[in-house]
Design a protein around this motif. Structure first.
Motif, PDB file in Angstrom:
ATOM      1  N   TRP A  67     -68.093 -36.178  87.304  1.00  0.00           N
ATOM      2  CA  TRP A  67     -67.163 -36.148  86.159  1.00  0.00           C
ATOM      3  C   TRP A  67     -66.628 -37.542  85.862  1.00  0.00           C
ATOM      4  CZ3 TRP A  67     -61.944 -37.446  86.093  1.00  0.00           C
ATOM      5  CH2 TRP A  67     -61.265 -37.147  84.889  1.00  0.00           C
ATOM      6  N   LYS A  68     -66.263 -38.282  86.889  1.00  0.00           N
ATOM      7  CA  LYS A  68     -65.759 -39.641  86.687  1.00  0.00           C
ATOM      8  C   LYS A  68     -66.826 -40.537  86.060  1.00  0.00           C
ATOM      9  CE  LYS A  68     -64.158 -41.047  90.659  1.00  0.00           C
ATOM     10  NZ  LYS A  68     -63.484 -41.985  91.603  1.00  0.00           N
ATOM     11  N   TYR A  93     -55.882 -35.148  88.940  1.00  0.00           N
ATOM     12  CA  TYR A  93     -56.959 -34.428  88.253  1.00  0.00           C
ATOM     13  C   TYR A  93     -57.934 -33.830  89.265  1.00  0.00           C
ATOM     14  CZ  TYR A  93     -60.106 -33.315  84.396  1.00  0.00           C
ATOM     15  OH  TYR A  93     -60.874 -32.638  83.467  1.00  0.00           O
ATOM     16  N   LYS A 146     -69.330 -39.630  84.117  1.00  0.00           N
ATOM     17  CA  LYS A 146     -69.538 -39.237  82.719  1.00  0.00           C
ATOM     18  C   LYS A 146     -68.401 -39.717  81.819  1.00  0.00           C
ATOM     19  CE  LYS A 146     -72.237 -35.097  83.807  1.00  0.00           C
ATOM     20  NZ  LYS A 146     -72.275 -33.605  83.777  1.00  0.00           N
ATOM     21  N   ASN A 147     -67.196 -39.820  82.383  1.00  0.00           N
ATOM     22  CA  ASN A 147     -66.030 -40.214  81.592  1.00  0.00           C
ATOM     23  C   ASN A 147     -65.565 -41.638  81.899  1.00  0.00           C
ATOM     24  OD1 ASN A 147     -64.925 -37.546  80.172  1.00  0.00           O
ATOM     25  ND2 ASN A 147     -65.661 -36.981  82.213  1.00  0.00           N
ATOM     26  N   LYS A 148     -66.463 -42.440  82.419  1.00  0.00           N
ATOM     27  CA  LYS A 148     -66.110 -43.781  82.855  1.00  0.00           C
ATOM     28  C   LYS A 148     -65.505 -44.620  81.730  1.00  0.00           C
ATOM     29  CE  LYS A 148     -68.045 -47.945  85.011  1.00  0.00           C
ATOM     30  NZ  LYS A 148     -69.263 -48.583  85.581  1.00  0.00           N
ATOM     31  N   GLN A 149     -66.093 -44.561  80.554  1.00  0.00           N
ATOM     32  CA  GLN A 149     -65.612 -45.386  79.450  1.00  0.00           C
ATOM     33  C   GLN A 149     -64.186 -45.007  79.046  1.00  0.00           C
ATOM     34  OE1 GLN A 149     -68.211 -45.474  76.058  1.00  0.00           O
ATOM     35  NE2 GLN A 149     -66.848 -46.760  74.849  1.00  0.00           N
ATOM     36  N   ARG A 150     -63.937 -43.712  78.941  1.00  0.00           N
ATOM     37  CA  ARG A 150     -62.600 -43.261  78.552  1.00  0.00           C
ATOM     38  C   ARG A 150     -61.570 -43.572  79.632  1.00  0.00           C
ATOM     39  NH1 ARG A 150     -59.544 -38.406  78.944  1.00  0.00           N
ATOM     40  NH2 ARG A 150     -61.166 -37.498  80.266  1.00  0.00           N
ATOM     41  N   LEU A 151     -61.948 -43.362  80.877  1.00  0.00           N
ATOM     42  CA  LEU A 151     -61.014 -43.584  81.974  1.00  0.00           C
ATOM     43  C   LEU A 151     -60.714 -45.061  82.202  1.00  0.00           C
ATOM     44  CD1 LEU A 151     -62.424 -40.967  84.521  1.00  0.00           C
ATOM     45  CD2 LEU A 151     -60.361 -40.755  83.122  1.00  0.00           C
ATOM     46  N   HIS A 181     -55.145 -41.606  71.256  1.00  0.00           N
ATOM     47  CA  HIS A 181     -54.696 -40.782  72.375  1.00  0.00           C
ATOM     48  C   HIS A 181     -53.428 -40.005  72.042  1.00  0.00           C
ATOM     49  CE1 HIS A 181     -57.739 -42.629  74.831  1.00  0.00           C
ATOM     50  NE2 HIS A 181     -57.263 -43.830  74.562  1.00  0.00           N
ATOM     51  N   SER A 238     -60.497 -47.175  79.765  1.00  0.00           N
ATOM     52  CA  SER A 238     -59.848 -47.670  78.552  1.00  0.00           C
ATOM     53  C   SER A 238     -58.388 -48.029  78.823  1.00  0.00           C
ATOM     54  CB  SER A 238     -59.932 -46.608  77.450  1.00  0.00           C
ATOM     55  OG  SER A 238     -59.039 -46.895  76.399  1.00  0.00           O
TER      56      SER A 238
END
Length: 330
Positions: free
Chosen positions: A104-105, A86, A107-112, A165, A114
């Protein structure tokens, strides 16, 4: 691979270099036609360029396959590779700052982080590996059917975990960041884009080699698996909206109800037609008759009846028809 024309005398390396310089500077603009020596020199250079290209592509593929196989050993390893890919595709290649990637990482910590996201990416990467193998077989994917079905089984074994997902699972694996980062330019005719492309998996990969008189039972089993998998999409990933406690409509979503009443009977009919045409005429005909009796109110029933009549209509001998017409005319 371009194959150069071979003559007894080949131009020397110095002459080839001189030709290249002349062509680059426009010194050859004085003539429109290539001489035989020009053609030999150009083909020689093209052969070298082709070899360099083949070596580079082969090297990229080998590296990609090695990295992919290492990554699918665990969900965490898959995520590590995903982040590297990515970053390369969306930040490095676009000349964006490394700080932007870190933002970016964050901000998307929770999703990444998971576990379900990591599992979905692992399935996507696994399908990409199978797609590469299909490409290397040059279109002969008949032996990959069982492995494609295994992918589906594994996904639906964890359907609840993977529910949010579905977009990742359904994405074209050949256009994923995994493929983009390694610049994989692969196209496989009739190959399903993802492990959720159920119809294509069965129509293009699983069923074609089973359409033989001695493989009818396996063909019918494959159809039943397809119907089951298509139904599980609605059973596992759609929400029931019924309000009557204790009633069936409280347990099924509208999409599942539509599948049961419309889509499943359609697929069951297609299964019998397929088996009939593959050689199982008597058993399939009896099943089609029973299917019509059970589904008289289905919207496709009138067309099924017409199709069935055409399928079981006795074949007419063209010579007998001609003789009959001649007798009638006399």
């Amino acid at each position: 691979m371009l194959i150069p024309i071979r003559l007894k005398r080949r131009p020397c390396a110095a002459w080839i270099a001189c030709l290249s310089v002349c062509m680059a500077t426009g010194a050859m603009a004085q003539t429109d036609n290539l001489t035989e020596a020009d053609r030999i020199a150009l083909l020689d250079q093209l052969e070298k360029i082709q070899k360099q290209s083949d070596d580079r592509v082969s090297g990229l593929y080998r590296r990609a396959i090695q990295d992919y196989r290492a990554a699918i050993r665990s969900d965490d390893a898959t995520m590590d590779l995903y982040l590297k890919c990515y970053e390369k595709v969306h930040f490095e290649d676009e000349k964006r700052k490394s700080q932007e990637f870190r933002d970016w990482k964050r901000k998307n910590k929770q999703r990444l982080s998971s576990s379900s996201m990591r599992m979905a990416l692992r399935h996507q990467l696994s399908w990409l590996l199978l797609s590469i193998e299909a490409a290397r077989r040059e279109g002969d994917v008949s032996e990959l059917g069982d492995r494609a079905i295994q992918h589906l089984d594994q996904i639906f074994q964890h359907a609840e975990t993977l529910k949010e997902h579905r977009a990742v699972l359904g994405q074209n694996a050949l256009s994923s960041v995994f493929a983009q980062a390694y610049k994989l330019n692969i196209k496989v005719k009739d190959w399903p884009k993802s492990a959720l492309d159920i119809a294509q998996i069965y129509d293009k990969v699983v069923m074609p080699p089973l359409r033989q008189p001695d493989r009818i039972s396996r063909l019918r089993t494959a159809w039943k698996q397809r119907i089951m998998h298509e139904g599980m999409v609605f059973e596992k990933w759609t929400e029931a909206k019924g309000t009557t406690i204790g009633k069936k409509d409280a347990l099924r979503s509208p999409q599942m109800e539509k599948f049961l009443s419309i889509t499943r009977p359609q697929l069951q009919w297609e299964m019998e037609v397929d088996c009939f045409e593959a050689g199982d005429e008597r058993a399939s005909a009896l099943r089609m008759l029973k299917h019509l009796e059970t589904n008289l109110t289905h919207k496709d029933a009138p067309q099924w009846i017409k199709d069935f009549q055409a399928m079981i209509q006795p074949e007419v001998d063209s010579e007998s028809v001609s003789d009959g017409e001649q007798v009638a005319s006399e």
